[in-house]
Design an enzyme around this catalytic site. Structure first.
Site, mmCIF file in Angstrom:
data_model
loop_
_atom_site.group_PDB
_atom_site.id
_atom_site.type_symbol
_atom_site.label_atom_id
_atom_site.label_comp_id
_atom_site.label_asym_id
_atom_site.label_seq_id
_atom_site.Cartn_x
_atom_site.Cartn_y
_atom_site.Cartn_z
ATOM 1 N N ASP A 73 -39.940 -88.010 55.458
ATOM 2 C CA ASP A 73 -40.588 -89.098 56.206
ATOM 3 C C ASP A 73 -39.970 -89.131 57.602
ATOM 4 O O ASP A 73 -38.916 -88.540 57.846
ATOM 5 C CB ASP A 73 -40.362 -90.441 55.496
ATOM 6 C CG ASP A 73 -41.146 -91.570 56.155
ATOM 7 O OD1 ASP A 73 -42.289 -91.329 56.594
ATOM 8 O OD2 ASP A 73 -40.617 -92.692 56.259
ATOM 9 N N CYS A 92 -49.101 -96.157 55.579
ATOM 10 C CA CYS A 92 -47.892 -95.854 56.344
ATOM 11 C C CYS A 92 -46.725 -96.261 55.463
ATOM 12 O O CYS A 92 -46.742 -97.363 54.882
ATOM 13 C CB CYS A 92 -47.876 -96.650 57.651
ATOM 14 S SG CYS A 92 -46.301 -96.541 58.515
ATOM 15 N N THR A 93 -45.743 -95.388 55.358
ATOM 16 C CA THR A 93 -44.626 -95.642 54.443
ATOM 17 C C THR A 93 -43.939 -96.988 54.720
ATOM 18 O O THR A 93 -43.516 -97.660 53.791
ATOM 19 C CB THR A 93 -43.576 -94.523 54.572
ATOM 20 O OG1 THR A 93 -43.299 -94.319 55.958
ATOM 21 C CG2 THR A 93 -44.061 -93.242 53.940
ATOM 22 N N CYS A 138 -44.802 -89.230 54.786
ATOM 23 C CA CYS A 138 -45.287 -89.804 56.046
ATOM 24 C C CYS A 138 -46.796 -89.562 56.199
ATOM 25 O O CYS A 138 -47.253 -88.416 56.260
ATOM 26 C CB CYS A 138 -44.531 -89.147 57.200
ATOM 27 S SG CYS A 138 -45.015 -89.763 58.801
HETATM 28 N N1 DGL Z 1 -43.735 -92.844 58.308
HETATM 29 C C1 DGL Z 1 -44.886 -92.966 59.156
HETATM 30 C C2 DGL Z 1 -46.161 -92.996 58.332
HETATM 31 O O1 DGL Z 1 -46.129 -93.088 57.099
HETATM 32 C C3 DGL Z 1 -44.867 -94.134 60.071
HETATM 33 C C4 DGL Z 1 -43.659 -94.295 60.900
HETATM 34 C C5 DGL Z 1 -43.736 -93.589 62.231
HETATM 35 O O2 DGL Z 1 -44.578 -93.929 63.071
HETATM 36 O O3 DGL Z 1 -42.927 -92.697 62.392
HETATM 37 O O4 DGL Z 1 -47.210 -92.931 58.908
#
Ligand code: DGL
Length: 265
Positions: free
Chosen positions: A7, A185-186, A70
């Site tokens: 992630d 989004c995580t 992610c």
């Molecule tokens: N981890 C990202 C996702 O799941 C979001 C965080 C970021 O913008 O880096 O989309």
């Protein structure tokens, strides 16, 4: 060998934690690219470059398969990583899995006909959820909204001020009468209670930390050749590309204090 969870930052730790709970004896490596966070507001070229480097690093650290937790990477770079990078990499038999299709499959299995999606700018602009849904079941509709302020607020301890912003982002999904909201989004897994309060108890939240472990179990059952390569010594390592005090604090809050995080060398 290990299961890898990748992630950009904090939210993927929840997916790693859920996978660990489901498979406590399987070896796991979590990598969070905190140095380049947030991915969601970067260019597609930068996201591919960062993801490529992270995946290389994780394969070099013996990951047999990597779950790209992610959504931004799943939306922007996954296909290229699977189709162009992997076959010519030193590890063509390893695997890279995304979260978009398993998440949509869950929404469909639960019988939802009107889906709402909250995601980063990139995830929403890529239109990947709509495109994949079209292939799975063109009868189901999806309303998408980008919520670019949420990740920086979560990362910077800003939950105290999040309610009006969250409501602003959720309003279009509520107006479209979505039956479920996919947290695409995580990081948004951390907002489940606030989101549920806003949308009401009659609507469902689909949060990937709750579904990915079972989808992984199903995948490993269908791929015994991968399962047999994964060590069962119950070791887990958590590595990030930049380690700050606030990250350590947030991570140990999520893990209840029992997590050792290393900085990538
Ligand atoms: N981890 C990202 C996702 O799941 C979001 C965080 C970021 O913008 O880096 O989309």
């Amino acid at each position: 060998m290990k299961i890898g969870v990748f992630d950009s930052g904090l939210g993927g730790l929840l997916i790693a934690k859920a996978i660990r709970t489901r498979f406590p004896d399987l070896d796991m490596l979590y990598f969070g690219d905190t140095l380049h966070l947030p991915y969601g507001n970067r260019s597609p070229e930068a996201i591919y470059e960062y993801a490529h480097r992270a995946i290389d690093y994780m394969f070099a650290h013996e990951c047999r398969l990597i779950i790209v937790a992610c959504n931004t990477v799943s939306a922007t770079a996954l296909r290229k990583l699977q189709q162009q990078y992997l076959p010519v990499s030193p590890w063509p038999d390893r695997r890279i899995l995304g979260v978009v299709v398993p998440t949509l499959e869950t929404a469909i299995e639960r019988g939802h006909k009107k889906i709402g999606l909250l995601g980063t700018n990139h995830t929403v602009r890529s239109d990947i959820y709509r495109q994949e849904l079209q292939k799975l079941d063109p009868e189901i509709s999806i309303t998408q909204n980008a919520a670019p302020l949420l990740v920086p607020m979560i990362e910077n301890d800003g939950l105290e001020w999040i309610s009006p912003i969250l409501e602003y982002y959720l309003q279009p999904l509520a107006s479209a009468d979505c039956e479920c909201i996919i947290l695409g989004c995580t990081h948004y897994a951390l907002l489940q209670d606030a989101i549920q309060n806003f949308i009401g108890r009659d609507k469902t939240i689909i949060s990937q930390d709750r579904i990915i472990p079972e989808k992984l179990a199903d995948y490993l059952m269908r791929h015994p050749e991968i399962m047999k390569d994964i060590s069962h010594s119950g070791q887990a390592r958590y590595i990030v590309s930049d380690l700050t005090e606030s990250y350590m604090k947030a991570a140990s809050d999520l893990y209840g204090g029992s997590i050792t995080i290393e900085r990538k060398e």
